[in-house]
Design a protein around this motif. Structure first.
Motif, PDB file in Angstrom:
ATOM      1  N   ASN A 143       0.848  -1.331  -0.024  1.00 53.19           N
ATOM      2  CA  ASN A 143      -0.198   0.160   0.006  1.00 53.19           C
ATOM      3  C   ASN A 143       0.779   1.260   0.100  1.00 53.19           C
ATOM      4  OD1 ASN A 143      -2.150  -1.725  -0.030  1.00 53.19           O
ATOM      5  ND2 ASN A 143      -2.591  -1.240   2.098  1.00 53.19           N
ATOM      6  N   ARG A 144       1.950   1.390   0.786  1.00 51.31           N
ATOM      7  CA  ARG A 144       2.788   2.518   0.761  1.00 51.31           C
ATOM      8  C   ARG A 144       3.462   2.511  -0.484  1.00 51.31           C
ATOM      9  NH1 ARG A 144       8.365   2.372   4.023  1.00 51.31           N
ATOM     10  NH2 ARG A 144       8.495   0.684   2.861  1.00 51.31           N
ATOM     11  N   ALA A 145       4.014   1.569  -1.268  1.00 46.45           N
ATOM     12  CA  ALA A 145       4.726   1.655  -2.532  1.00 46.45           C
ATOM     13  C   ALA A 145       3.571   2.199  -3.595  1.00 46.45           C
ATOM     14  CB  ALA A 145       5.198   0.328  -2.855  1.00 46.45           C
ATOM     15  N   MET A 146       2.354   1.771  -3.369  1.00 38.36           N
ATOM     16  CA  MET A 146       1.293   2.090  -4.701  1.00 38.36           C
ATOM     17  C   MET A 146       0.843   3.637  -4.313  1.00 38.36           C
ATOM     18  SD  MET A 146      -1.496  -1.049  -4.990  1.00 38.36           S
ATOM     19  CE  MET A 146      -2.335  -0.850  -3.331  1.00 38.36           C
ATOM     20  N   VAL A 147       0.796   4.242  -3.145  1.00 37.40           N
ATOM     21  CA  VAL A 147       0.434   5.333  -3.162  1.00 37.40           C
ATOM     22  C   VAL A 147       1.712   6.465  -3.177  1.00 37.40           C
ATOM     23  CG1 VAL A 147      -0.360   7.152  -1.335  1.00 37.40           C
ATOM     24  CG2 VAL A 147      -1.446   4.935  -1.116  1.00 37.40           C
ATOM     25  N   GLU A 148       2.691   5.937  -3.007  1.00 41.97           N
ATOM     26  CA  GLU A 148       3.832   6.793  -3.248  1.00 41.97           C
ATOM     27  C   GLU A 148       4.279   6.798  -4.732  1.00 41.97           C
ATOM     28  OE1 GLU A 148       6.144   8.393  -1.740  1.00 41.97           O
ATOM     29  OE2 GLU A 148       6.512   7.712   0.246  1.00 41.97           O
ATOM     30  N   LEU A 149       3.757   5.695  -5.582  1.00 49.79           N
ATOM     31  CA  LEU A 149       4.277   5.787  -6.913  1.00 49.79           C
ATOM     32  C   LEU A 149       2.921   6.600  -7.549  1.00 49.79           C
ATOM     33  CD1 LEU A 149       6.473   4.638  -8.622  1.00 49.79           C
ATOM     34  CD2 LEU A 149       4.905   2.564  -9.097  1.00 49.79           C
ATOM     35  N   LEU A 150       1.586   6.433  -7.168  1.00 48.35           N
ATOM     36  CA  LEU A 150       0.556   7.196  -7.613  1.00 48.35           C
ATOM     37  C   LEU A 150       0.837   8.739  -7.290  1.00 48.35           C
ATOM     38  CD1 LEU A 150      -2.562   5.227  -6.486  1.00 48.35           C
ATOM     39  CD2 LEU A 150      -2.093   5.505  -8.779  1.00 48.35           C
ATOM     40  N   TYR A 151       1.155   9.060  -6.412  1.00 46.77           N
ATOM     41  CA  TYR A 151       1.548  10.514  -6.040  1.00 46.77           C
ATOM     42  C   TYR A 151       2.603  11.004  -6.728  1.00 46.77           C
ATOM     43  CZ  TYR A 151       2.661  14.934  -3.721  1.00 46.77           C
ATOM     44  OH  TYR A 151       3.029  16.177  -3.754  1.00 46.77           O
ATOM     45  N   ALA A 152       3.637  10.194  -7.034  1.00 39.17           N
ATOM     46  CA  ALA A 152       5.001  10.679  -7.585  1.00 39.17           C
ATOM     47  C   ALA A 152       4.633  10.546  -9.228  1.00 39.17           C
ATOM     48  CB  ALA A 152       6.112   9.508  -7.479  1.00 39.17           C
ATOM     49  N   THR A 153       4.090  10.122  -9.629  1.00 39.11           N
ATOM     50  CA  THR A 153       4.028   9.758 -11.030  1.00 39.11           C
ATOM     51  C   THR A 153       2.516  10.612 -11.831  1.00 39.11           C
ATOM     52  OG1 THR A 153       2.807   7.558 -11.087  1.00 39.11           O
ATOM     53  CG2 THR A 153       5.254   7.703 -11.160  1.00 39.11           C
ATOM     54  N   GLY A 154       1.496  10.421 -10.911  1.00 37.90           N
ATOM     55  CA  GLY A 154       0.202  10.960 -11.591  1.00 37.90           C
ATOM     56  C   GLY A 154      -0.375   9.786 -12.234  1.00 37.90           C
ATOM     57  N   LEU A 155      -0.060   8.589 -12.357  1.00 34.02           N
ATOM     58  CA  LEU A 155      -0.687   7.687 -13.112  1.00 34.02           C
ATOM     59  C   LEU A 155      -2.041   7.214 -12.861  1.00 34.02           C
ATOM     60  CD1 LEU A 155       1.981   4.418 -12.628  1.00 34.02           C
ATOM     61  CD2 LEU A 155       1.513   6.145 -14.732  1.00 34.02           C
ATOM     62  N   ARG A 156      -2.836   6.946 -13.581  1.00 29.35           N
ATOM     63  CA  ARG A 156      -4.059   6.422 -13.649  1.00 29.35           C
ATOM     64  C   ARG A 156      -4.293   5.186 -12.884  1.00 29.35           C
ATOM     65  NH1 ARG A 156      -3.658   8.114 -19.264  1.00 29.35           N
ATOM     66  NH2 ARG A 156      -4.784   9.995 -19.749  1.00 29.35           N
ATOM     67  N   VAL A 157      -5.141   4.877 -12.264  1.00 28.55           N
ATOM     68  CA  VAL A 157      -5.195   3.640 -11.319  1.00 28.55           C
ATOM     69  C   VAL A 157      -5.154   2.381 -12.198  1.00 28.55           C
ATOM     70  CG1 VAL A 157      -7.786   3.409 -11.495  1.00 28.55           C
ATOM     71  CG2 VAL A 157      -6.589   2.427  -9.383  1.00 28.55           C
ATOM     72  N   VAL A 196       8.982   1.291  -3.289  1.00 30.42           N
ATOM     73  CA  VAL A 196       8.803   0.256  -4.352  1.00 30.42           C
ATOM     74  C   VAL A 196       9.779  -1.070  -3.975  1.00 30.42           C
ATOM     75  CG1 VAL A 196       8.950  -0.354  -6.849  1.00 30.42           C
ATOM     76  CG2 VAL A 196       7.709   1.712  -6.033  1.00 30.42           C
ATOM     77  N   ASP A 197      11.236  -0.452  -3.864  1.00 27.04           N
ATOM     78  CA  ASP A 197      12.368  -1.591  -3.602  1.00 27.04           C
ATOM     79  C   ASP A 197      12.014  -2.177  -2.220  1.00 27.04           C
ATOM     80  OD1 ASP A 197      14.920  -2.484  -4.385  1.00 27.04           O
ATOM     81  OD2 ASP A 197      15.264  -1.697  -2.053  1.00 27.04           O
ATOM     82  N   ASP A 198      11.449  -1.543  -1.396  1.00 23.61           N
ATOM     83  CA  ASP A 198      11.067  -2.246  -0.158  1.00 23.61           C
ATOM     84  C   ASP A 198       9.991  -3.338  -0.355  1.00 23.61           C
ATOM     85  OD1 ASP A 198      11.678  -2.780   2.630  1.00 23.61           O
ATOM     86  OD2 ASP A 198      10.462  -1.163   3.200  1.00 23.61           O
ATOM     87  N   TRP A 199       9.232  -2.923  -1.087  1.00 24.18           N
ATOM     88  CA  TRP A 199       8.005  -3.759  -1.301  1.00 24.18           C
ATOM     89  C   TRP A 199       8.396  -4.984  -2.087  1.00 24.18           C
ATOM     90  CZ3 TRP A 199       3.552  -6.546  -1.624  1.00 24.18           C
ATOM     91  CH2 TRP A 199       3.302  -6.952  -3.088  1.00 24.18           C
ATOM     92  N   LEU A 200       9.337  -4.725  -3.186  1.00 23.19           N
ATOM     93  CA  LEU A 200       9.903  -6.027  -3.825  1.00 23.19           C
ATOM     94  C   LEU A 200      10.738  -7.114  -3.088  1.00 23.19           C
ATOM     95  CD1 LEU A 200      10.811  -4.124  -7.317  1.00 23.19           C
ATOM     96  CD2 LEU A 200       9.040  -5.580  -6.788  1.00 23.19           C
ATOM     97  N   ARG A 201      11.409  -6.344  -2.336  1.00 19.55           N
ATOM     98  CA  ARG A 201      12.367  -7.296  -1.421  1.00 19.55           C
ATOM     99  C   ARG A 201      11.774  -8.022  -0.227  1.00 19.55           C
ATOM    100  NH1 ARG A 201      15.326  -5.024   1.761  1.00 19.55           N
ATOM    101  NH2 ARG A 201      14.927  -2.628   1.359  1.00 19.55           N
ATOM    102  N   ARG A 202      10.798  -7.082   0.529  1.00 15.87           N
ATOM    103  CA  ARG A 202      10.151  -7.600   1.922  1.00 15.87           C
ATOM    104  C   ARG A 202       8.707  -8.096   1.569  1.00 15.87           C
ATOM    105  NH1 ARG A 202      10.463  -4.897   6.879  1.00 15.87           N
ATOM    106  NH2 ARG A 202      10.065  -2.811   5.815  1.00 15.87           N
ATOM    107  N   GLY A 203       7.948  -7.539   0.648  1.00  9.06           N
ATOM    108  CA  GLY A 203       6.513  -7.626   0.592  1.00  9.06           C
ATOM    109  C   GLY A 203       6.203  -8.714  -0.595  1.00  9.06           C
ATOM    110  N   ARG A 204       6.544  -8.388  -1.805  1.00  6.44           N
ATOM    111  CA  ARG A 204       6.079  -9.246  -2.886  1.00  6.44           C
ATOM    112  C   ARG A 204       6.642 -10.491  -2.827  1.00  6.44           C
ATOM    113  NH1 ARG A 204       7.176 -10.868  -8.083  1.00  6.44           N
ATOM    114  NH2 ARG A 204       5.349 -10.571  -9.520  1.00  6.44           N
ATOM    115  N   THR A 205       7.899 -10.791  -2.447  1.00  4.44           N
ATOM    116  CA  THR A 205       8.439 -12.388  -2.144  1.00  4.44           C
ATOM    117  C   THR A 205       7.534 -13.033  -1.417  1.00  4.44           C
ATOM    118  OG1 THR A 205       9.934 -11.209  -0.362  1.00  4.44           O
ATOM    119  CG2 THR A 205      10.593 -11.557  -2.512  1.00  4.44           C
ATOM    120  N   LYS A 206       6.928 -12.443  -0.316  1.00  9.37           N
ATOM    121  CA  LYS A 206       5.859 -13.323   0.671  1.00  9.37           C
ATOM    122  C   LYS A 206       4.398 -13.619  -0.227  1.00  9.37           C
ATOM    123  CE  LYS A 206       7.824 -11.415   4.779  1.00  9.37           C
ATOM    124  NZ  LYS A 206       7.690 -10.670   5.935  1.00  9.37           N
TER     125      LYS A 206
END
Length: 308
Positions: free
Chosen positions: A146-160, A200-210
């Motif tokens: 959730n942190r990575a998604m929100v950080e990326l949404l705000y950083a890039t202005g991406l559509r959902v 995003v890096d933290d999510w890939l290392r510690r979250g996505r792997t689980k």
């Protein structure tokens, strides 16, 4: 109006138009559904009036269709969209030689009053992101995601939808850019900042792997069962975060997109650069979508007016 069974000629035209939208125009599934819903309403109205062939749909048919919806309380923005659908459909039918004249050429849509999604102030975003950081400290995969998604949404202005469609290989961590496939299958490259990169890096290392599973594929963001996260899940996460803030009218991910654009402009970004980041095909869309904050307006006035 009760649902009307379409005559064969009208039903076949609707099917052909659907194939045109998904094939030649490469419209998204969401856009195709909206077009076909509007077209279904139009054709049902025409059939109820006795039309059996496309050539029997006239300008008056279109006007009565929109008029009936207006009387039923349909919003002006929806009426404008349905009017655009009618024009797109009849223009297509003319090119396909299904009709000899375009009845929608003189069809006028109601003007839509401009409305903007809620914009978060920068201090509100600081609070929101601080809370996300604190929640992620325990290493929970969902909190990290959730942190990575929100950080990326705000950083890039991406559509959902663009966020949900990201793959790991779309990221270029060294340059801190990502490749995104936007509306109309148009590809663009968008930069993002260090906080988003770290999240995003933290999510890939510690979250996505689980969470990764056999069906995860290359998806960047995953749901609790390991499948690609869907738009509904992203909207639910963001909605909950905004409700927790308690002092914003913002309700969904689009507010993060609008906030990103607004804060870029407030910081002095060029309008065309913001257009490129957001993936707008027209600069006019960016001008409508973004607004000048009171602080920026006051600063410009003080710098430029001789009697400020």
């Amino acid at each position: 109006m009760d649902k009307v069974e379409l005559p064969p000629a009208l039903a076949e035209a609707a099917s052909s138009f659907s194939r045109y939208l998904t094939g030649e125009r490469a419209r998204s599934a969401h856009t195709v559904r909206a077009y076909l819903s509007d077209l279904g309403s139009l054709l049902e109205h025409a059939a109820a009036e006795g039309a059996r062939e496309l050539a029997e749909i006239e300008l008056g048919t279109l006007r009565r269709w929109l008029g009936a919806q207006s009387e039923a309380g349909i919003s002006r923005s929806t009426l404008a969209r349905r009017s655009a659908t009618a024009r797109t459909f009849t223009a297509w039918a003319l090119r396909e030689e299904l009709i000899e004249t375009d009845p929608a050429l003189r069809l006028k849509a109601p003007k839509v009053e401009g409305s903007l999604p809620g914009v978060l102030q920068q201090q509100q975003l600081v609070r929101l992101l601080t809370e996300l950081n604190e929640a992620a400290q325990d290493g929970s995969p969902m909190a990290l995601r959730n942190r990575a998604m929100v950080e990326l949404l705000y950083a890039t202005g991406l559509r959902v939808g663009e966020l949900a469609g990201l793959d790991i290989d779309d990221l270029d961590p060294d340059r801190r850019t990502l490749r995104v496939l936007g509306k109309g299958n148009k590809e663009r490259t968008v930069p993002y900042g260090l906080p988003a990169a770290l999240a995003v890096d933290d999510w890939l290392r510690r979250g996505r792997t689980k969470l990764v599973a056999a069906g995860s594929g290359p998806a960047l963001f995953l749901g609790v069962r390991g499948g690609r996260v869907d738009q509904r899940q992203v909207r639910s996460v963001v909605k909950g975060l905004f409700e927790a803030l308690g002092d914003t009218a913002a309700t969904g991910p689009h507010a993060l997109r609008h906030s990103a654009a607004t804060h870029l402009l407030d910081g002095g970004a060029d309008l065309r650069a913001v257009q490129e980041i957001l993936g707008h095909s027209s600069l006019a869309t960016t001008q409508i979508y973004t607004h000048v904050s009171v602080d920026r307006l006051r600063k410009s006035y003080q710098q430029a007016h001789p009697r400020a």
